[in-house]
Every structure is written in C-alpha cells, then in structure tokens.
Design an enzyme around this catalytic site. Structure first.
Site, PDB file in Angstrom:
ATOM      1  N   TYR A  45      -2.234   6.126   2.399  1.00  0.00           N
ATOM      2  CA  TYR A  45      -2.774   7.352   1.807  1.00  0.00           C
ATOM      3  C   TYR A  45      -2.670   8.537   2.771  1.00  0.00           C
ATOM      4  O   TYR A  45      -2.619   9.674   2.344  1.00  0.00           O
ATOM      5  CB  TYR A  45      -4.255   7.168   1.440  1.00  0.00           C
ATOM      6  CG  TYR A  45      -4.506   6.655   0.053  1.00  0.00           C
ATOM      7  CD1 TYR A  45      -3.866   5.523  -0.428  1.00  0.00           C
ATOM      8  CD2 TYR A  45      -5.408   7.311  -0.782  1.00  0.00           C
ATOM      9  CE1 TYR A  45      -4.126   5.047  -1.701  1.00  0.00           C
ATOM     10  CE2 TYR A  45      -5.678   6.845  -2.059  1.00  0.00           C
ATOM     11  CZ  TYR A  45      -5.035   5.714  -2.506  1.00  0.00           C
ATOM     12  OH  TYR A  45      -5.292   5.257  -3.773  1.00  0.00           O
ATOM     13  N   LYS A  75      -0.709  -7.913   3.209  1.00  0.00           N
ATOM     14  CA  LYS A  75       0.627  -8.313   2.766  1.00  0.00           C
ATOM     15  C   LYS A  75       1.441  -8.593   4.027  1.00  0.00           C
ATOM     16  O   LYS A  75       2.491  -7.997   4.289  1.00  0.00           O
ATOM     17  CB  LYS A  75       1.234  -7.181   1.908  1.00  0.00           C
ATOM     18  CG  LYS A  75       2.545  -7.520   1.244  1.00  0.00           C
ATOM     19  CD  LYS A  75       2.454  -8.531   0.110  1.00  0.00           C
ATOM     20  CE  LYS A  75       3.827  -8.910  -0.399  1.00  0.00           C
ATOM     21  NZ  LYS A  75       3.816 -10.000  -1.389  1.00  0.00           N
ATOM     22  N   ASP A 100      -0.926  -9.980  -3.522  1.00  0.00           N
ATOM     23  CA  ASP A 100      -0.440 -10.375  -4.858  1.00  0.00           C
ATOM     24  C   ASP A 100      -1.203 -11.601  -5.358  1.00  0.00           C
ATOM     25  O   ASP A 100      -1.591 -11.680  -6.538  1.00  0.00           O
ATOM     26  CB  ASP A 100       1.083 -10.596  -4.872  1.00  0.00           C
ATOM     27  CG  ASP A 100       1.592 -11.454  -3.726  1.00  0.00           C
ATOM     28  OD1 ASP A 100       0.805 -11.777  -2.810  1.00  0.00           O
ATOM     29  OD2 ASP A 100       2.793 -11.807  -3.742  1.00  0.00           O
ATOM     30  N   ASP A 107      -7.762   0.188  -3.416  1.00  0.00           N
ATOM     31  CA  ASP A 107      -7.764   1.042  -4.615  1.00  0.00           C
ATOM     32  C   ASP A 107      -7.389   0.220  -5.836  1.00  0.00           C
ATOM     33  O   ASP A 107      -8.066   0.236  -6.865  1.00  0.00           O
ATOM     34  CB  ASP A 107      -6.771   2.197  -4.407  1.00  0.00           C
ATOM     35  CG  ASP A 107      -6.679   3.094  -5.632  1.00  0.00           C
ATOM     36  OD1 ASP A 107      -7.749   3.462  -6.168  1.00  0.00           O
ATOM     37  OD2 ASP A 107      -5.561   3.417  -6.055  1.00  0.00           O
ATOM     38  N   ASP A 127     -10.010  -1.471  -8.971  1.00  0.00           N
ATOM     39  CA  ASP A 127      -9.865  -1.137 -10.396  1.00  0.00           C
ATOM     40  C   ASP A 127      -9.724  -2.421 -11.208  1.00  0.00           C
ATOM     41  O   ASP A 127     -10.306  -2.560 -12.284  1.00  0.00           O
ATOM     42  CB  ASP A 127      -8.624  -0.253 -10.640  1.00  0.00           C
ATOM     43  CG  ASP A 127      -8.993   1.212 -10.840  1.00  0.00           C
ATOM     44  OD1 ASP A 127     -10.014   1.659 -10.261  1.00  0.00           O
ATOM     45  OD2 ASP A 127      -8.270   1.931 -11.563  1.00  0.00           O
TER      46      ASP A 127
END
Ligand code: IPM
Ligand code: MG
Length: 379
Positions: A163, A212, A245, A269, A273
């Site tokens: 970000y 990751k 993932d 983020d 959600d």
C-alpha cells in the site's frame, strides 16, 4: 465477560487505565462519504447518551475526509483535519469513497485521505474482530455448523507493505507498464507480531501468521522475523504459519479453528473482507486502528455504500460498536464500552433488524436503530 473485552487486555499498555472518575474527551468525527454521515450521527447519539449516564464530558468536532473534502477543498485530507486529529483523544470515522470520485485519471482519490491519516498518525495496527451474534447466525451465507464457534481477531499491518511501496508508470502501447513495490522492514514486522502475540495471550493463546513466503521476498522476511519474535518472546503461544491462498480457503472451510491472525496490509485487507461475511453482514463489524501513542481511529469495516446513501436504511451498528472500541481502547472506559455492546446485543435479541440483516423480514431505518440502542442504554 463480553467477548470483545480481551482487546483491552492486549493494548492496555498503550492507554489510560480503566477509570471511574468523570472524563473529559475530545472526539473527532470524520463522517466522510456515502452512508458515513448517517451512521456516524447514530454513533454520536450513543456516545452522548453514555457520557450523560456515566457523567463524562465528550466534546465532538466534525471534519472533512474523502470525496467531500475533495469537492470542498480539492484535498481528500485537508491539513485542518490532520491537525484536529492530532489534537484529539480519539477519532471516529464513517467511510470514504464513491462512484463520483472513481475516475482513474483524477488527480486524487478519497481513499488517499484514509491511507494518509493512517500513515500520519502512525496507526500501524488494525484490529478487526470477527464476532458472531447468535441471533444472526442464519444470516450468514455459510452453514450454521461451519461458522458456529467462530471468534477471530485479525491484526492487519496498516502502514506498510504494498500500500505504501514505491510506485510508477512508464512506456507506451504494449510496453506501457505500472509497478508498486512491497517492502517490509524487521521493525515493522516485529511490532505487529508482538501486538498480535499479546492479543493471543489475552484470549485463546493461538496465533496464525499469514504470508506468501513461497513466492514473495518480503513474506520470507516476515516469516523469519515473526518466527524469531514468537520463539524468543512468546514460547507459550501456540504459533503456526499459513499461506494466504490456503487461508482464503480455510476461512470458508473451518473458520472456527482460528484465534488471532496476523498478516500484512494487502492480505489483511482481502482476508478481512472475506471473513466479514462469516457473521452474515458487513454491517455489524467494527475496527480499531492503533499506533504506539496518540489517538486511535475507529470505524466500521464496511465502506460508504453509495447505492443506499441518503435513504436512511444503512445499518449503524458497526459504527456504534466501533464507538464502544473507542471508549475501551482510547479512553480506558471498559464499563461504558460494555454497556454499548450489551445494548446492541439487546436490540438484536428483541428482533430489531436493519434491511441488511432482516433476511426479507421487517426492517427498521438507520435512525430507529440508533434510537433502539440509545433506549437500551438509558438505565
Ligand atoms: C479498508 C478499505 C481501505 C483499504 C480502502 C478504502 C483504502 O478497503 O479499510 O479495508 O484498502 O485499506
Ligand atoms: Mg478493505
């Protein structure tokens, strides 16, 4: 004990201890765009009622952020707003953004205001508790037997990673390209992992770090640093790592297996959600963004919902619950926070629903929901 109470344990070292004495506090409101003003108004009513019944004095001032600030003064985060936030004891934000400001070639965007206030105030830790309400279990898109028992606290790193990485564009035609880099430093990883581990100690004593590391260099650093912090400082906390993932899959398959989850800015983020759907509506979930000192910023997880703005149908409960987090974490007012959470619980038990959680049944409006919480607060 209220299920959100654990968070105060984790960050109590940041803030004033719980107090029974009357308190004066300066609360900055940033209503923002879309449904933001409607829901912040309801949370303010709730805070005013709490102040009155517990003998505190809260002073509110409202300032601009997001699209409205762009329209008014060309800047999604005017200096005046930054100054007011710095002087505040706590900040309550509605939401920013909307289709009106979505033009990709525009000079600036509402979201820039949100990212900038996080960075300016050093709000590196974003706490997003995923809490189920029994009354709403059947509003979840997932089967009751899968979600039952789910109680996850996400700690999303909020002021670093992709970000805030260097970005740029160049070239033309087929060669035109854009990039944004993802950078994490040892210090950034250490402080969020420490906070997450302390949170875990205050509840289920389990921490999952999500990365990751099979692909990304910053994730490999994250994994190495996190493991060291956990081994050296929190050997008692049960710790594991999961690839992002796989985590997306586990959240749907076995959400009740997780306790505290710590992850970077972008993964956090996306995963929050996803997780916010577990309790059935995004309209129920509050969040807190905290730094190592200075005011915290509290907001609902959901966005500005421009499609329903101005219709008086938005669910104000996430923002009302965010105001409870504000009292707890920034002002040290545990009983007052609990009283709000109990009032929300009572409203749901009494069957009151805004349209997002009504599942086709009878729904009440934004203001009526605010009044219902206020009524149940008045002792
Ligand atoms: C959130 C939002 C923001 C983010 C946007 C509005 C910039 O999605 O708080 O999760 O991506 O952090
Ligand atoms: Mg988001």
């Amino acid at each position: 004990m209220n299920r959100l109470g654990y968070i105060s344990v984790l960050i109590s070292h940041f803030f004033t201890p719980a107090t029974n004495t009357p308190l004066k506090a300066n609360i900055v409101l940033l209503p923002g765009d879309g449904i933001g003003p409607e829901i912040v108004t309801q949370a303010q009513r709730v805070l005013e009622t709490v102040a009155k019944s517990f003998g505190h004095q809260f002073e509110f001032s409202s300032h601009m952020i997001g699209g409205i600030a762009i329209d008014t003064c060309g800047d999604p985060l005017p200096q005046e707003t930054i100054d007011a936030c710095r002087d505040a004891d706590a900040i309550l934000l509605g939401a920013v953004g909307g289709p009106k400001w979505d033009d990709p070639s525009a000079k600036t965007r509402p979201e820039v205001g949100l990212l900038k206030i996080r960075k300016e105030l050093g709000l590196f830790a974003n706490l997003r508790p995923i809490r189920l309400f029994d009354e709403l279990l059947d509003a979840s898109p997932l089967r009751r037997d899968i979600i039952e028992g789910t109680d996850i606290l996400f700690l999303r790193e909020l002021t670093g990673g992709i970000y805030f990485g260097e970005s740029g564009t160049g070239g033309n035609g087929q060669e035109e390209s854009a990039y944004q880099s993802m950078v994490y430093s040892v210090g950034e990883v250490e402080r969020i992992v420490r906070l997450a581990a302390k949170a875990a100690q205050g509840r289920g004593n389990r921490l999952t770090s999500v990365d990751k590391a099979n692909v990304l260099e910053p994730s490999r650093l994250w994994r190495r640093v996190a493991a060291k912090v956990m081994q050296e400082e929190f050997p008692d906390v049960q710790y594991d790592v999961v690839l992002v993932d796989a985590m997306a899959m586990h959240l749907i398959n076995r959400p009740s297996d997780f306790d505290v989850v710590v992850t970077g800015n972008m993964f956090g983020d996306i995963l929050t959600d996803e997780a916010s759907m577990l309790p059935g509506s995004l309209g129920m979930l509050p969040s807190a963004s905290l730094g190592s000192d200075g005011p915290g910023l509290y907001e609902p997880i959901h966005g500005s919902a421009p499609d329903i703005a101005g219709q008086e149908i938005a669910n104000p409960l996430a923002t009302i619950l965010a105001s409870a987090m504000l009292l707890r974490h920034s002002l040290g007012l545990e009983s007052e926070a609990t009283s709000i959470e109990s009032a929300v619980q009572a409203v749901l038990s009494d069957g009151l629903r805004t349209h997002d959680i009504a599942r086709g049944g009878e729904a009440i409006g934004t203001n009526s929901m605010g009044s219902a919480v206020v009524d149940r607060l008045t002792v």
